[in-house]
Design a protein around this motif. Sequence first.
Motif, PDB file in Angstrom:
ATOM      1  N   ASN A 125       0.846  -1.198   0.000  1.00  0.00           N
ATOM      2  CA  ASN A 125       0.000   0.000   0.000  1.00  0.00           C
ATOM      3  C   ASN A 125       0.887   1.255   0.000  1.00  0.00           C
ATOM      4  O   ASN A 125       1.194   1.799   1.060  1.00  0.00           O
ATOM      5  CB  ASN A 125      -0.919  -0.011   1.215  1.00  0.00           C
ATOM      6  CG  ASN A 125      -1.972   1.060   1.141  1.00  0.00           C
ATOM      7  OD1 ASN A 125      -1.982   1.865   0.221  1.00  0.00           O
ATOM      8  ND2 ASN A 125      -2.851   1.077   2.121  1.00  0.00           N
ATOM      9  N   LEU A 144       0.279   4.251  -0.485  1.00  0.00           N
ATOM     10  CA  LEU A 144      -0.315   5.438   0.140  1.00  0.00           C
ATOM     11  C   LEU A 144       0.000   5.519   1.634  1.00  0.00           C
ATOM     12  O   LEU A 144      -0.158   6.575   2.244  1.00  0.00           O
ATOM     13  CB  LEU A 144      -1.840   5.439  -0.067  1.00  0.00           C
ATOM     14  CG  LEU A 144      -2.308   5.636  -1.508  1.00  0.00           C
ATOM     15  CD1 LEU A 144      -3.816   5.513  -1.588  1.00  0.00           C
ATOM     16  CD2 LEU A 144      -1.852   6.982  -2.040  1.00  0.00           C
ATOM     17  N   ARG A 151       2.964   5.247   2.867  1.00  0.00           N
ATOM     18  CA  ARG A 151       4.335   5.715   3.053  1.00  0.00           C
ATOM     19  C   ARG A 151       4.382   7.017   3.849  1.00  0.00           C
ATOM     20  O   ARG A 151       5.150   7.138   4.805  1.00  0.00           O
ATOM     21  CB  ARG A 151       5.040   5.895   1.718  1.00  0.00           C
ATOM     22  CG  ARG A 151       6.457   6.409   1.855  1.00  0.00           C
ATOM     23  CD  ARG A 151       7.151   6.569   0.522  1.00  0.00           C
ATOM     24  NE  ARG A 151       7.470   5.294  -0.091  1.00  0.00           N
ATOM     25  CZ  ARG A 151       8.558   4.585   0.184  1.00  0.00           C
ATOM     26  NH1 ARG A 151       9.391   5.009   1.077  1.00  0.00           N
ATOM     27  NH2 ARG A 151       8.786   3.457  -0.439  1.00  0.00           N
TER      28      ARG A 151
END
Length: 104
Positions: free
Chosen positions: A40, A42, A44
């Motif tokens: 995923n 997003l 990070r």
Amino acid sequence: AERGVNSTTFSRALLQAPVYFLPPLMMGAIPILKNAITKNPLMRVPMTTYLLLVCFGIGLPVSVAIFPQMGELKVGDAEEKYRNLNDEKNGGKPYEVLYYNKGL
């Protein structure tokens, strides 16, 4: 004054060390974090933000604790306006050592 500036500079530099180095190392070395970012992307930014806050929380107590709470300074090393102070409670003798609190 020079000693205070130097210790402040060192503690500020020490405070930033875990913030700069630990999050990238943790995100690349810990498999759970590495897999979560891979699956995923997003996550990070929120994960990096969280790790930065945790590392700041680790670095702050260390940078504050590296210097003692109370310190002493020889009168000869103090600023000129403090060199001629007298201890009224001790018969007016001049101070030889000044003590200070780090002021947390």
